[in-house]
Design a protein around this motif. Sequence first.
Motif, PDB file in Angstrom:
ATOM      1  N   ASP A  77       0.665  -1.306   0.060  1.00 62.98           N
ATOM      2  CA  ASP A  77      -0.157   0.039   0.080  1.00 62.98           C
ATOM      3  C   ASP A  77       0.874   1.295  -0.091  1.00 62.98           C
ATOM      4  O   ASP A  77       0.497   2.522  -0.499  1.00 62.98           O
ATOM      5  CB  ASP A  77      -1.007   0.108   1.310  1.00 62.98           C
ATOM      6  CG  ASP A  77      -1.957  -0.939   1.210  1.00 62.98           C
ATOM      7  OD1 ASP A  77      -2.182  -1.657   0.339  1.00 62.98           O
ATOM      8  OD2 ASP A  77      -2.720  -1.203   2.401  1.00 62.98           O
ATOM      9  N   SER A  80      -2.559  -2.629  -5.741  1.00 61.58           N
ATOM     10  CA  SER A  80      -3.811  -2.262  -5.180  1.00 61.58           C
ATOM     11  C   SER A  80      -3.181  -1.017  -4.033  1.00 61.58           C
ATOM     12  O   SER A  80      -1.970  -0.995  -3.918  1.00 61.58           O
ATOM     13  CB  SER A  80      -4.778  -3.154  -4.657  1.00 61.58           C
ATOM     14  OG  SER A  80      -5.533  -2.280  -3.946  1.00 61.58           O
ATOM     15  N   CYS A  81      -3.991  -0.336  -3.772  1.00 62.35           N
ATOM     16  CA  CYS A  81      -3.521   0.831  -2.516  1.00 62.35           C
ATOM     17  C   CYS A  81      -4.322   0.623  -1.196  1.00 62.35           C
ATOM     18  O   CYS A  81      -4.351   1.283  -0.183  1.00 62.35           O
ATOM     19  CB  CYS A  81      -3.432   2.208  -2.996  1.00 62.35           C
ATOM     20  SG  CYS A  81      -5.015   2.715  -3.542  1.00 62.35           S
ATOM     21  N   ASP A  82      -5.173  -0.533  -1.322  1.00 64.85           N
ATOM     22  CA  ASP A  82      -6.163  -0.646  -0.021  1.00 64.85           C
ATOM     23  C   ASP A  82      -6.392  -1.851   0.502  1.00 64.85           C
ATOM     24  O   ASP A  82      -7.238  -2.180   0.849  1.00 64.85           O
ATOM     25  CB  ASP A  82      -7.560  -0.240  -0.443  1.00 64.85           C
ATOM     26  CG  ASP A  82      -8.093  -1.055  -1.764  1.00 64.85           C
ATOM     27  OD1 ASP A  82      -7.414  -2.066  -1.919  1.00 64.85           O
ATOM     28  OD2 ASP A  82      -9.083  -0.833  -2.443  1.00 64.85           O
ATOM     29  N   ARG A  83      -5.065  -2.677   0.538  1.00 67.54           N
ATOM     30  CA  ARG A  83      -5.063  -3.993   0.952  1.00 67.54           C
ATOM     31  C   ARG A  83      -5.336  -3.910   2.455  1.00 67.54           C
ATOM     32  O   ARG A  83      -6.119  -4.866   3.188  1.00 67.54           O
ATOM     33  CB  ARG A  83      -3.729  -4.597   0.644  1.00 67.54           C
ATOM     34  CG  ARG A  83      -3.499  -4.833  -0.813  1.00 67.54           C
ATOM     35  CD  ARG A  83      -4.429  -5.661  -1.378  1.00 67.54           C
ATOM     36  NE  ARG A  83      -4.050  -6.004  -2.824  1.00 67.54           N
ATOM     37  CZ  ARG A  83      -4.663  -6.636  -3.606  1.00 67.54           C
ATOM     38  NH1 ARG A  83      -5.713  -7.129  -3.294  1.00 67.54           N
ATOM     39  NH2 ARG A  83      -4.132  -6.938  -4.721  1.00 67.54           N
TER      40      ARG A  83
END
Length: 446
Positions: A139, A358-361
Motif C-alpha cells: 500500500d 492495489s493501495c487498499d489492502r
Amino acid sequence: MKKRILISIDHKWRDLPGHVLLGEYLRKLGSEVTYCRNGLEKFFLENSCFDLVIVNHIFENARRELILNYKNKDVKFIIFPTEGIPTLEDLTDFGLGVNLDYSNIELYVFWNSYYKARFIENKTLTDSKIYVSGVPRFDFYKEPFKSEITSTSDPYTSRIKTVLWATNFTQAQFHDARKFALMDADAQRLGYKKELIEMKGDLRTVAELDFQARERSVEIVSQYLEKHDEVTIVLKPHPSEDLLFYKSYFKDRGFLSDRLILVEADYIWKLLSKCDVEISRSCTTAVEAWHLGKPTIDLNPVPQWNHSSKHANGSIKCHDYATFESAMSECLSSNYEVPQKLLSKRMHFIERYCEGLSCDRTKLLAQFITQKIQHRNQSNYACKKNIFSLIIYVLLKHLDHLPHNLKVYGARYFIGNRYDKFGRLDKYFHYRDVRRWQDKFRKNLN
C-alpha cells in the motif's frame, strides 16, 4: 462495546509501519488497539483483557502453548504474516505452517490465493478461516501513503548514479563456531531444524552456503567499486543480518565513504524511491522495486541455497563478476528500459503471489477483521495473579520496554548500545515510533 485488539510487532524496520496502519484502520472502525513487541504477548494477556491478538506466525512451541492456554477464554488469534511469498519450494510447507495446531486461530491472512489452495489441500484450515489480502505493505507504494514514506531529497548520495544493494544473508554469521549454537537453538525453537536438516543434511551446511554466498557477493561488489568510481552503492542489509560484518569488511577496504554507504537503520521504500538500480537475491525487495519500475539485478553466486527462480525471473540474473558488471552497465545506461519480457514476468509474479497491485489492502483487511469479530462476546477472563508478570508488564508499558531492552542489549543499553547478540541494530520498536507513524497516517485515512 469496543473490541480490544493486541497487535504483536516483530521487526521495527520491516513491520512497524504496516502494523500501525492496520491498527489505525481498526481503531477508526471502533476497536481499541494496543501494540506489543513480538514475544512479549503473554505479559499483556496475563495483565489485561483482549478479545483478539494479531501475531506473525505460530512456529514457536511457546507461542502455540500460549494460544492454546486462551482457547476457552474467548480470546481469538489472527496470523498476519510479514513474509508471505514462500517461493523456496523446499521450505514452502514450513513457511505456511502446515500441520501445526490452528484450533484457536480465528483467521489466517494469506498474501495470495496460490498458497491458500495449498493450505486447504493439506486440510490445515477450512476456507472460512482464511483471508487472502494481497501484500498489505505494498500500500505504501501508492497514494495517499507514497508521499508520506518517501523523502523529497536523497539523504545518502549526490552522485549521478545510485545503486541499492539489499542483502539477505541472514544465516551467514552462523558460520562462526561461536554463533552456531545460537542458530541451532533458534532453529529448534522456531521449529524449522527438521526441515533444514532434511533439505541440506546439516544445519552447518546452511550456514556454510550462506557464508559462501555473502563472501562471493561482497567480493564481486568490491571488485566493481574498484573499477567504477562513478557509482555509489547504498547497502541495506536485511533487519536480521549482522551489520557489524559489513562495517568491518568495507571499512578495511576503504569503501565506507560516499562510494559505499551502509544504511543501518532506515525503511526500504525511502531507499528504493531514490535508487537507479536495485540488487538483491530472491528477495521481496526486488518486487517492491518492480512497483516503482526500477531495473533489478538478482545476484546469486551460490544458487544451491536461497534461490527462487520465481523471484529471479523478473530481474537480470548474475552469478559472477563478469555477468554482474555487464548487468550493471546495461541497467545504468542512459537509454535503458526494462525489457517487455521482464515486465511480463514481473506482472505474472505480482498477479500470482501478490494478488496484483492495489493501495487498499490494509483497509480491506481491517474491514474484514472488524466484520468477523464485531458480534462476538467480549472476553472477560480472570487475569493471572502473578506479581512478577505484573511488574514486568508495568515496566514494559510505562518505561517503554526497559526490561526487554536490558535483556536484549545488556547494561550497555544505558550508554547507547542498540546491537543485539546477532549484530542486529535497533530491531524492536518504542512507543515513540508508533506515535510517529500514527501521526503520519491519521491525516490520510479515509
